[in-house]
Scaffold this active site. Structure first.
Site, mmCIF file in Angstrom:
data_model
loop_
_atom_site.group_PDB
_atom_site.id
_atom_site.type_symbol
_atom_site.label_atom_id
_atom_site.label_comp_id
_atom_site.label_asym_id
_atom_site.label_seq_id
_atom_site.Cartn_x
_atom_site.Cartn_y
_atom_site.Cartn_z
ATOM 1 N N ARG A 170 0.994 -1.254 -0.148
ATOM 2 C CA ARG A 170 0.182 0.040 0.014
ATOM 3 C C ARG A 170 0.816 1.136 0.105
ATOM 4 N NH1 ARG A 170 -3.283 -3.010 4.293
ATOM 5 N NH2 ARG A 170 -1.485 -2.939 5.212
ATOM 6 N N GLU A 223 3.760 -7.626 13.992
ATOM 7 C CA GLU A 223 2.905 -8.073 14.851
ATOM 8 C C GLU A 223 2.472 -9.439 15.033
ATOM 9 O OE1 GLU A 223 0.508 -5.053 12.232
ATOM 10 O OE2 GLU A 223 2.595 -5.417 12.749
#
Length: 172
Positions: A63, A100
């Site tokens: 992105r 994460e």
């Protein structure tokens, strides 16, 4: 760009719980980038503190590429595509990092000139692994970091502990 444009752009970011795995709250910018005025307002806000200070914009896959392309077109600079491992035929440098929900490696092509000034852009700052790896990659490639900018920072995840100062358009 007005504050109203940015406020409206922020409402276009949606949350998708438990994606890509349970416990992760994915922020989807697809509605924002599908809206021309919102995309322009956010892109202008990403550029504002760095205007005239960078020679090339580094976009983080995937992105971040969208914003890097828009910034490059608006400012007349080129793009440094920072790719996931295995996507470049001849990477000039690679950096591995934790995110994460796993680990990853990014790579950069040999397109930078020594001392070239790079602005890094991405959509989200979460734990900071991807962006800090990209910062290290730019330095390894011999360029100068002008700064880093993201559309949305997830403050509770503490990404700045790894990245240092980052210009954010929105914080959550």
């Amino acid at each position: 760009m007005t504050n109203t444009d940015l406020e409206r752009a922020q409402t276009l970011i949606t949350s998708i719980p438990d994606y890509p795995q349970p416990g992760v709250n994915f922020r989807d910018i697809s509605p924002l980038i599908a809206d021309g005025p919102a995309l322009r307002a956010v892109t202008e806000a990403l550029i504002a503190p760095f205007e005239g200070q960078f020679d090339i914009v580094g976009g983080l896959e995937a992105r971040g590429f969208l914003f890097a392309g828009t910034i490059a077109a608006m400012t007349g600079v080129g793009i440094l595509p920072i790719r996931k491992a295995g996507k470049l035929p001849r990477p000039a440098a690679a950096v591995s990092y934790s995110l994460e929900y796993g680990t990853a490696t990014i790579e950069g092509p040999d397109v930078l000139k020594e001392g070239e000034r790079v602005l890094l852009v991405d959509d989200i700052l979460a734990t900071g692994g991807t962006l800090s790896a990209a910062q290290a990659l730019v330095k390894e490639l011999g360029a100068a970091m002008v700064g880093s900018a993201v559309v949305l920072e997830l403050e509770a995840l503490g990404g700045r502990a790894l990245t240092g100062d980052v210009h954010t358009v929105f914080a959550d």
